[in-house]
Design an enzyme around this catalytic site. Structure first.
Site, PDB file in Angstrom:
ATOM      1  N   LYS A  64       0.821  -1.211   0.000  1.00 29.63           N
ATOM      2  CA  LYS A  64       0.000   0.000   0.000  1.00 29.63           C
ATOM      3  C   LYS A  64       0.858   1.266   0.000  1.00 29.63           C
ATOM      4  O   LYS A  64       0.517   2.266  -0.623  1.00 29.63           O
ATOM      5  CB  LYS A  64      -0.910   0.011   1.223  1.00 29.63           C
ATOM      6  CG  LYS A  64      -1.986  -1.073   1.192  1.00 29.63           C
ATOM      7  CD  LYS A  64      -2.775  -1.099   2.493  1.00 29.63           C
ATOM      8  CE  LYS A  64      -3.792  -2.234   2.499  1.00 29.63           C
ATOM      9  NZ  LYS A  64      -4.504  -2.321   3.815  1.00 29.63           N
ATOM     10  N   LYS A 115       4.322   1.399  -0.944  1.00 31.68           N
ATOM     11  CA  LYS A 115       5.398   1.461  -1.933  1.00 31.68           C
ATOM     12  C   LYS A 115       4.980   1.013  -3.329  1.00 31.68           C
ATOM     13  O   LYS A 115       5.728   1.209  -4.287  1.00 31.68           O
ATOM     14  CB  LYS A 115       6.574   0.588  -1.468  1.00 31.68           C
ATOM     15  CG  LYS A 115       7.098   0.931  -0.084  1.00 31.68           C
ATOM     16  CD  LYS A 115       7.801   2.272  -0.060  1.00 31.68           C
ATOM     17  CE  LYS A 115       8.436   2.536   1.309  1.00 31.68           C
ATOM     18  NZ  LYS A 115       9.141   3.845   1.357  1.00 31.68           N
TER      19      LYS A 115
END
Length: 522
Positions: free
Chosen positions: A424, A426
């Site tokens: 979420k 990266k």
């Protein structure tokens, strides 16, 4: 887990992994050890009465063990970790000397350069114990070493050095490295002169020189690459007493320049028993900081001897194989942790070190387990530090940051973003390493006490649960930027922003790997 394919790759290795000891053993560096030999005797028995002649216990000896000690123990440890070891020493033509040679040969150490002399007494230290307690130590050693024996040792030095990747001098003040031996060492390994400038001797080129000496200042003219004094030896270098306990590391760091000058070394690694180690070097860069701290993992006291020899051996083989100094010191601390938990004089093998590092693979705790651990630490009066992050591909910026965080308190807890939360944050290509692997690598760092994986958008629920004394974050943040600041300040905690380490980020590392194709292999 990432695996490296060549020595150049080892030069960029950060953090511990269970495959690393085996990789170092594959390099099989040639290491020449020169120094004072000792045969350690461990005699154990029972006590059921006192003798009639004096108020002294009678130990009925039930077991007699012997092990190479001193420089011979360093040689044994190097061989156990995969080095090809050449040993130069002076011993007697006596039973102790023969026992010493037999055990060295059995371990694969080349003893063809060990000098046996009829006028020499092999130094032997007998420890008599009962019920886990050493009652008495008896030392038997030569008071005057034969000059002829030292001349033969000196002759062996230029014969043993060709092809060596490293040389370790183990000078415990017994006299073996005096006179002709000292002259030969300086002639072959000391700085020469070229155009008025000091340069390494021809033989020394590409040889790592490590000095492990009771009086390291006596080898300052050698200009060694590394000196490894313990607290007492560092005090001799400084000409003053070191403070006790936790105050020792700051004191050593404050006197780093003096230690470097007095030892003549390129870097000094001071071993401080239960306080771990402190490495100091001139200057320092973002890639290789001027100081580096490790923390020991002490357990109940054992009748252990020679952990310092194990430390020096692991440090030497790691540096000879090309590992960075900071990673080498971390590995050496792990090896010392292995043997200090065992009674007697022992060695750390490649397999034992790998198993020790493998033991961190399942160290991530649950919330409830960690809360219990933290509460126990608090009852002991310890300050709790919490930090968090992805720690996907470990690099020097991470290790420096975590070492700084540890120094803020007594116990460092690292909260690791779960795989789903990393995606979420990266993107779908991250993380590179699974959360279990990331947790194992982080847990193996000596500065880290506990690891936990969290799956919430922020670590605020964990902060509320643990209420750490200090919440630490990297220098690319400010307290005002952090959602966690309100939660920490609500119960009276402190938010601390650590140094920003420029030119180090996981994204930059991955971009470099993709651009060059020269990086970790799995």
């Amino acid at each position: 887990m990432a695996r490296l394919s060549n020595q150049e790759g080892l030069a960029n290795q950060e953090g511990m992994a269970d495959w690393l000891p085996g990789r170092l053993a594959e390099e099989r560096p040639v290491v020449t050890v020169i120094g004072d030999s000792i045969l350690d005797g461990w005699w154990d028995g029972t006590i059921e009465r006192f003798c009639r002649e004096a108020p002294a216990p009678v130990v009925q000896v039930q077991r007699r063990d012997f092990a190479p000690g001193g420089a011979a123990n360093t040689a044994m440890n190097l061989a156990a970790m995969g080095a090809e070891v050449r040993f130069i020493s002076l011993i007697g033509e006596d039973p102790a000397g023969r026992t010493l040679l037999d055990q060295l040969r059995s371990a694969g150490v080349d003893v063809s350069h060990v000098v046996s002399h009829p006028a020499m007494t092999t130094t032997t230290k007998f420890r008599v114990s009962s019920g886990g307690q050493v009652m008495l130590r008896l030392d038997d050693s030569a008071t005057d070493l034969p000059a002829e024996g030292r001349r033969h040792m000196a002759d062996a030095i230029p014969e043993a050095l060709p092809g060596s990747s490293a040389v370790v001098l183990c000078d415990y003040g017994a006299g073996a490295l005096e006179g002709a031996v000292r002259e030969a060492i300086l002639e072959n390994l000391g700085p020469g002169s070229e155009g008025g400038q000091a340069t390494p001797a021809v033989v020394r080129q590409d040889i790592l020189v490590v000095v492990d000496a009771h009086y390291p200042g006596q080898w300052a003219d050698l200009k060694p690459d590394l000196a490894t004094p313990n607290a007492q030896e560092a005090a001799r270098l400084l000409g003053t007493e070191l403070p006790g306990g936790a105050a020792r590391c700051p004191f050593v760091e404050a006197h780093a320049d003096q230690l470097l000058r007095a030892s003549g070394a390129g870097a000094v690694v001071v071993t401080l028993d239960r306080e771990g180690t402190l490495t100091v070097r001139p200057g320092g860069t973002s890639q290789e900081p001027a100081t580096h701290r490790t923390w020991a993992r002490p357990q109940a006291e054992k009748q252990a001897s020679g952990a310092g020899d194990t430390f020096v051996a692991a440090l030497t083989i790691a540096r000879a194989a090309g590992l960075p100094l900071t990673t080498s010191v971390d590995l050496a601390q792990a090896a010392a942790d292995v043997v200090v938990h065992r009674p007697g004089t022992s060695v750390c093998t490649t397999d034992e070190l790998a198993k020790h590092l493998r033991g961190f693979a399942d160290t991530a705790l649950t919330d409830a387990e960690l809360a219990r651990q933290v509460e126990e630490h608090r009852r002991e009066g310890k300050r709790i530090v919490l930090t968090n992050g992805c720690f996907d591909v470990l690099h020097r910026g991470h290790t420096r940051y975590l070492n700084q965080a540890k120094q803020l308190g007594d116990v460092l807890v690292v909260a690791l973003n779960s795989d789903s939360s990393v995606r979420k944050l990266k993107g779908p290509d991250r993380p590179v390493n699974h959360e279990a692997d990331r947790a194992a690598v982080i847990a193996a760092l000596s500065c880290v006490d506990h690891v936990i994986v969290f799956d919430t958008p922020t670590p605020i629920p964990l902060i509320d649960l643990l209420q750490p004394d200090i919440y630490a974050k990297g220098g690319d943040y400010t307290p005002e930027m952090l959602q966690e600041t309100v939660a920490v300040e609500r119960y009276g905690g402190t938010v601390t922003i650590l140094d920003y380490v420029a030119e180090h980020s996981t994204t930059a590392v991955l971009e470099r790997i993709r651009a060059t194709g020269d990086g970790p292999q799995t």
